[in-house]
Design a protein around this motif. Structure first.
Motif, mmCIF file in Angstrom:
data_model
loop_
_atom_site.group_PDB
_atom_site.id
_atom_site.type_symbol
_atom_site.label_atom_id
_atom_site.label_comp_id
_atom_site.label_asym_id
_atom_site.label_seq_id
_atom_site.Cartn_x
_atom_site.Cartn_y
_atom_site.Cartn_z
ATOM 1 N N GLY A 62 75.307 109.554 -1.730
ATOM 2 C CA GLY A 62 74.515 109.187 -2.906
ATOM 3 C C GLY A 62 75.107 107.997 -3.644
ATOM 4 O O GLY A 62 74.366 107.119 -4.119
ATOM 5 N N ILE A 63 76.428 107.942 -3.729
ATOM 6 C CA ILE A 63 77.092 106.807 -4.379
ATOM 7 C C ILE A 63 76.769 105.508 -3.649
ATOM 8 O O ILE A 63 76.452 104.491 -4.273
ATOM 9 N N VAL A 64 76.829 105.553 -2.333
ATOM 10 C CA VAL A 64 76.535 104.356 -1.535
ATOM 11 C C VAL A 64 75.080 103.938 -1.734
ATOM 12 O O VAL A 64 74.787 102.746 -1.929
ATOM 13 N N LEU A 65 74.158 104.890 -1.703
ATOM 14 C CA LEU A 65 72.747 104.570 -1.926
ATOM 15 C C LEU A 65 72.528 103.962 -3.310
ATOM 16 O O LEU A 65 71.845 102.951 -3.448
ATOM 17 N N TYR A 106 74.263 100.267 -3.438
ATOM 18 C CA TYR A 106 73.749 99.177 -2.613
ATOM 19 C C TYR A 106 72.227 99.051 -2.597
ATOM 20 O O TYR A 106 71.700 97.997 -2.249
ATOM 21 N N ILE A 107 71.526 100.095 -2.960
ATOM 22 C CA ILE A 107 70.065 99.999 -3.003
ATOM 23 C C ILE A 107 69.571 99.770 -4.432
ATOM 24 O O ILE A 107 68.708 98.928 -4.668
ATOM 25 N N PHE A 108 70.166 100.508 -5.389
ATOM 26 C CA PHE A 108 69.699 100.417 -6.766
ATOM 27 C C PHE A 108 70.631 99.628 -7.681
ATOM 28 O O PHE A 108 70.312 99.407 -8.852
ATOM 29 N N GLY A 109 71.790 99.223 -7.185
ATOM 30 C CA GLY A 109 72.732 98.454 -7.995
ATOM 31 C C GLY A 109 73.330 99.236 -9.148
ATOM 32 O O GLY A 109 73.726 98.669 -10.157
ATOM 33 N N PHE A 110 73.389 100.559 -9.010
ATOM 34 C CA PHE A 110 73.901 101.427 -10.067
ATOM 35 C C PHE A 110 75.230 102.023 -9.639
ATOM 36 O O PHE A 110 75.395 102.461 -8.501
ATOM 37 N N THR A 111 76.180 102.067 -10.546
ATOM 38 C CA THR A 111 77.447 102.731 -10.276
ATOM 39 C C THR A 111 77.829 103.595 -11.469
ATOM 40 O O THR A 111 77.438 103.298 -12.612
ATOM 41 N N SER A 112 78.559 104.649 -11.208
ATOM 42 C CA SER A 112 78.955 105.581 -12.259
ATOM 43 C C SER A 112 80.380 106.054 -12.004
ATOM 44 O O SER A 112 80.692 106.570 -10.917
#
Length: 166
Positions: free
Chosen positions: A32-35, A38-44
């Motif tokens: 999920g982190i990778v998706l 790299y797809i949504f440009g979101f990190t947490s």
């Protein structure tokens, strides 16, 4: 005595069943982190740290189960060809003089830090991370206790094996 050892084994077998699911959860969270990145440009940071918590839980709580399944790395160049009686003697020595004391020392010296962490409900490691560092630190005594339980079970079985090999 063997029935007591079976009960001790049951503890780590149950923990092992839970830890197996934690491994799956860790893989799914990491996916999920990778998706998200790299797809949504979101990190947490929170989600990234949750992988760290899961990873630590798998290794610290799964160590007793690994000992139960005889999965720890063993250098057995000299051990493998030995008869069962000598193997039991070596294992008993290892449990009594190496494993049990070292785990006792680790438990003794880690406990004050864990107790302090719980007394203040120590927060996140990083800003925005999982606000439960006290839970992460609690894995240290849990590791010691689970490995001590499994070590005691193995010791009982080795004493039985030694007495049967006579």
């Amino acid at each position: 005595m063997e029935r007591f050892a079976d009960r001790l084994d049951h503890i780590n077998r149950a923990i092992g069943d839970v830890v197996m699911w934690a491994a799956l959860a860790m893989v799914l969270v990491q996916f999920g982190i990778v998706l998200l990145r790299y797809i949504f440009g979101f990190t947490s940071i929170f989600i990234n740290e949750s992988v760290l918590y899961l990873h630590a839980s798998i290794f610290m709580l799964g160590s007793g189960y690994t000992l139960l399944m005889n999965g720890h790395v063993r250098v057995d160049i000299f051990y493998a060809p030995l008869p069962p009686r000598k193997k039991a003697m070596i294992d008993i020595f290892g449990h009594i003089f190496l494993m049990l004391p070292s785990l006792g020392i680790l438990l003794y010296y880690s406990w004050p830090s864990v107790r302090r962490s719980w007394s203040i409900f120590e927060g996140a490691i990083s800003v925005g991370g999982v606000p439960a560092s006290f839970l992460l630190k609690s894995l240290i005594p849990a590791f010691c206790v689970l490995l001590l339980v499994q070590g005691l079970s193995a010791l009982i079985r080795d004493v039985i094996r030694l007495s049967e090999a006579k």
